[in-house]
Design a protein around this motif. Structure first.
Motif, PDB file in Angstrom:
ATOM      1  N   VAL A   1      32.254  30.308  50.113  1.00  0.00           N
ATOM      2  CA  VAL A   1      32.744  31.090  51.251  1.00  0.00           C
ATOM      3  C   VAL A   1      34.227  31.397  51.047  1.00  0.00           C
ATOM      4  N   MET A   2      34.610  32.607  51.401  1.00  0.00           N
ATOM      5  CA  MET A   2      35.991  33.081  51.254  1.00  0.00           C
ATOM      6  C   MET A   2      36.485  32.954  49.810  1.00  0.00           C
ATOM      7  N   LEU A   3      35.723  33.523  48.915  1.00  0.00           N
ATOM      8  CA  LEU A   3      36.090  33.554  47.496  1.00  0.00           C
ATOM      9  C   LEU A   3      37.122  34.685  47.315  1.00  0.00           C
ATOM     10  N   PRO A   4      38.341  34.357  46.922  1.00  0.00           N
ATOM     11  CA  PRO A   4      39.373  35.400  46.886  1.00  0.00           C
ATOM     12  C   PRO A   4      39.218  36.322  45.667  1.00  0.00           C
ATOM     13  N   VAL A   5      39.481  37.586  45.898  1.00  0.00           N
ATOM     14  CA  VAL A   5      39.494  38.565  44.811  1.00  0.00           C
ATOM     15  C   VAL A   5      40.851  39.247  44.850  1.00  0.00           C
ATOM     16  N   LYS A   6      41.464  39.413  43.672  1.00  0.00           N
ATOM     17  CA  LYS A   6      42.764  40.096  43.678  1.00  0.00           C
ATOM     18  C   LYS A   6      42.837  41.103  42.553  1.00  0.00           C
ATOM     19  N   CYS A   7      43.894  41.908  42.593  1.00  0.00           N
ATOM     20  CA  CYS A   7      44.146  42.892  41.556  1.00  0.00           C
ATOM     21  C   CYS A   7      45.528  42.573  40.994  1.00  0.00           C
ATOM     22  N   ASN A   8      45.604  42.330  39.694  1.00  0.00           N
ATOM     23  CA  ASN A   8      46.914  41.980  39.136  1.00  0.00           C
ATOM     24  C   ASN A   8      47.795  43.210  38.875  1.00  0.00           C
ATOM     25  N   GLN A   9      47.205  44.397  39.020  1.00  0.00           N
ATOM     26  CA  GLN A   9      48.035  45.614  38.940  1.00  0.00           C
ATOM     27  C   GLN A   9      48.825  45.787  40.226  1.00  0.00           C
ATOM     28  N   HIS A  10      48.114  45.548  41.330  1.00  0.00           N
ATOM     29  CA  HIS A  10      48.660  45.815  42.657  1.00  0.00           C
ATOM     30  C   HIS A  10      48.557  44.526  43.461  1.00  0.00           C
ATOM     31  N   PRO A  11      49.622  43.713  43.431  1.00  0.00           N
ATOM     32  CA  PRO A  11      49.487  42.336  43.932  1.00  0.00           C
ATOM     33  C   PRO A  11      49.196  42.214  45.429  1.00  0.00           C
ATOM     34  N   TRP A  12      49.283  43.321  46.171  1.00  0.00           N
ATOM     35  CA  TRP A  12      48.946  43.235  47.599  1.00  0.00           C
ATOM     36  C   TRP A  12      47.434  43.360  47.812  1.00  0.00           C
ATOM     37  N   MET A  13      46.700  43.809  46.781  1.00  0.00           N
ATOM     38  CA  MET A  13      45.257  44.022  46.957  1.00  0.00           C
ATOM     39  C   MET A  13      44.521  42.686  46.954  1.00  0.00           C
ATOM     40  N   LYS A  14      43.955  42.361  48.118  1.00  0.00           N
ATOM     41  CA  LYS A  14      43.212  41.099  48.224  1.00  0.00           C
ATOM     42  C   LYS A  14      41.972  41.336  49.069  1.00  0.00           C
ATOM     43  N   MET A  15      40.913  40.671  48.722  1.00  0.00           N
ATOM     44  CA  MET A  15      39.716  40.687  49.567  1.00  0.00           C
ATOM     45  C   MET A  15      38.977  39.370  49.377  1.00  0.00           C
ATOM     46  N   TYR A  16      37.953  39.149  50.198  1.00  0.00           N
ATOM     47  CA  TYR A  16      37.196  37.895  50.116  1.00  0.00           C
ATOM     48  C   TYR A  16      35.709  38.191  50.077  1.00  0.00           C
TER      49      TYR A  16
END
Ligand code: HEM
Lengths: 334, 261
Positions: free
Chosen positions: B185-200
């Motif tokens: 649950v709440m597995l984080p996903v990020k983008c290392n190009q755009h560090p503000w991009m986050k989802m779960y």
């Protein structure tokens, strides 16, 4: 001066092999301006590489290029936006540093007569190769904290080697005869200098483990006073007893100045990253600047500690009681 | 240089090369299996039958107690291709209704097994943000990741229980298909190009889950009668649980409220 140990002027005591050896070390290699300039350039470029590397971590851009050694499947320049700007420029500077290191290793081997210096050139090459491998592993294994921290530590080790080559190919250290003062104090200054390097390494690894999310921040903060005490002790001992030896004095002053700067930057990094930046949606400028400066000054501090240790080893040999028995202690003049 | 020196240098280079090749291979093999996880997983046990005539449902609204904090501004200037809404989605509460809360049946389903839907769920990268911000999916279910931006993204989930991966996706590239094998649950996903991009991403074994909409509402349908523990999970505010007993054809309301920490 007597307090400081036995003050010796050159040439002295024909029985002292150590001093003879030092004299030879000081005089054997002729100064080679081009070689020295190239070594200084390599060290400066390595400092830029450390800053470039720190920018990658501080911007969380480490995995913006998912492959290695290629970048998006090729060796061409990718579109430089977002995190790729940091990651790719770090790779590009690192590539140039490898070329510089191969050159300096070969050049040192051919041009420098000092055996330790030739081996140092090769050690630089070995370290930079290890560093490239660790950099690659960081990308391919998705930044395991231990690999990333090893990359941080080996990177700074390489920087120290580059600085040592730059300093000890300089005219000042090649042409001036070491000014020797025996060290009768315990712990000896060389012990303190080596201890400084050790605590700095521990501090570097603890900092890197926090930076790469392998550990909390507090072990690094807890070790900071230890570093501060050991380094201050070393610098004050060096300054109070051997300030006449320019090479030792200069390194000790620089060590103290960098230590104070680093403590302030550490505090700043803590505030921007840990205290205020906990909920930041992205790496903010104050966070990036303070953490990059903290990494950069950390590297300078480690290199200064290494230089100080080498200068102490050259100029302030340890006197053993059996070598200079108490009742015979007397200043010796030529 | 003497022979010894050459041997030292060559063995160092060989070691480095060996390490690299070894690691490259291992990673390659692993990412292949991750790319087609559904194909490599053991066949799932047949689903436990549910009598459609008895199924119940639960609905509700999730609220935020107190005023919602002002959403942090995102600075997208590091990529000119990134345009669009530039506020963070950490806590979205319009009129006290809390969006992006993952609600699922945490306990009470026993050993039941469920069919994994054939249809993939979609994550869309648009305006340098993930849509949706919070996603629910079943274990083994395909997730299709699309890039609708004129810039390269990289998708980098950082799971605790599943395998981590990192892939880049240039503009107009084919969608990436992935799935996760284990509940998380709440597995984080990020983008290392755009560090503000986050989802779960929320990976669960049953189909009984929902994500609250902008009105704070959720609905979970088709539950067999039973005693359940419902969990409400918010990325920053944490988890709350509530018990509910559902009789055949029941339709119950279970509301929840989070406090700002
Ligand atoms: C005593 C001298 C210190 C030295 C030599 C030192 C050295 C370092 C180094 C080398 C790193 C980065 C490691 C890497 O490359 O990944 C680091 C990270 C860090 N240090 Fe220090 N440090 C010192 C004192 C402090 C103090 C007093 C604090 C305050 C608590 C502090 C806080 C931090 C923080 C917060 C980071 C992580 C920065 C980030 O997240 O990017 N340091 N330190």
């Amino acid at each position: 001066m007597w307090r400081a140990g036995v003050s010796l002027a050159f040439p002295v005591d024909p029985d002292s092999h150590r001093i003879k050896e030092l004299t030879l070390k000081g005089l054997a290699a002729p100064y080679n301006r081009a070689h020295h300039c190239f070594a200084v350039f390599t060290a400066c470029a390595t400092f830029c590489l450390i800053i470039a590397g720190a920018l990658v971590t501080s911007n969380d851009a480490g995995l913006s290029i998912p492959d290695w050694p290629t970048s998006f499947g090729s060796f061409r320049i990718p579109p430089l936006h977002g995190g790729i700007r940091f990651e790719w420029s770090h790779r590009a500077i690192a590539g140039s540093i490898i070329v510089l290191t191969i050159s300096i290793a070969v050049w040192t081997w051919l041009a420098d007569r000092r055996r330790w210096m030739r081996w140092l050139g090769l050690a630089a090459l070995g370290t930079v190769v290890a560093q490239a491998v660790l950099g690659g592993l960081t990308v391919l294994l998705l930044q395991p904290p231990w690999v990333s921290s090893a990359h941080a530590a080996v990177g700074q080790t390489f920087f120290c080697i580059a600085v040592v080559i730059a300093v000890f190919t300089g005219r000042r250290s090649m042409e001036t005869v070491p000014q020797i003062e025996m060290d009768t104090h315990r712990p000896s200054l060389i012990t303190l200098s080596l201890l400084s390097i050790l605590v700095l390494y521990v501090q570097l690894i603890l900092g890197a483990m926090f930076r790469h999310r392998g550990m909390s921040w507090w072990p690094h903060a807890l070790n900071a006073p230890v570093v501060a005490i050991v380094l201050t002790w070393t610098a004050i001992r060096a300054l109070s007893l051997y300030s006449k030896i320019e090479a030792v004095r200069r390194s000790a002053i620089l060590l103290l100045a960098l230590l104070i700067t680093q403590l302030c930057l550490g505090f700043l990094a803590f505030m921007t990253r840990v205290a205020w930046g906990r909920d930041a949606v992205q790496p903010e400028l104050p966070m990036v600047i303070s953490t990059v400066a903290h990494v950069a000054v950390g590297a300078l501090l480690l290199a200064t500690a290494v230089i100080l240790a080498i200068q102490v080893w050259r100029h302030v040999p340890v006197s053993f009681e059996e070598r200079v028995p108490g009742r015979e202690r007397r200043p010796v003049t030529a | 240089m003497n022979n010894k020196t050459w041997i030292a240098i060559l063995s160092l280079l060989a070691l480095a090369l060996g390490l690299l090749v070894g690691c490259g291979k291992k990673e390659g093999a692993e990412s292949q299996s991750a790319a087609t996880p559904a194909a490599t997983q053991p066949a799932a046990a047949p689903a436990t039958p549910i009598d459609p005539a008895t199924v119940a449902s639960v609905t509700g609204t999730v609220k935020l107690d107190g005023a919602a904090p002002k959403a942090a501004k995102i600075d997208m200037s590091q990529d000119p291709a990134c345009k669009g809404a530039n506020t963070a989605e950490t806590i979205i509460a319009d009129g006290g209704n809390l969006a992006n809360v993952f609600v699922y049946v945490k306990e009470g389903l026993g050993d039941r097994t469920f069919d994994v839907p054939k249809d993939a769920v979609t994550i869309d990268q648009q305006g340098c943000k993930y849509h949706p911000h919070v996603l629910g999916v079943m274990t083994g279910q395909n997730i299709q990741i699309k890039n609708d931006d004129p810039t390269t993204h990289n998708i980098h989930p950082t799971p605790a229980a599943n395998r981590e991966w990192n892939e880049s996706q240039p503009p107009q590239a084919a969608p990436i298909e992935k799935s996760f094998a284990r509940e998380e649950v709440m597995l984080p996903v990020k983008c290392n190009q755009h560090p503000w991009m986050k989802m779960y991403i929320n990976v669960v074994k049953s189909p009984f889950y929902a994500v609250t909409g902008p009105d704070g509402k959720y609905e979970i349908k088709g539950l067999p009668p039973g005693d359940y523990t419902l969990a409400f999970v918010q990325e920053k505010l944490g988890e709350q649980t509530q018990k509910v007993t559902l009789a055949a054809k029941d339709s119950k309301t279970v509301d929840a409220a989070f406090k700002l920490q």
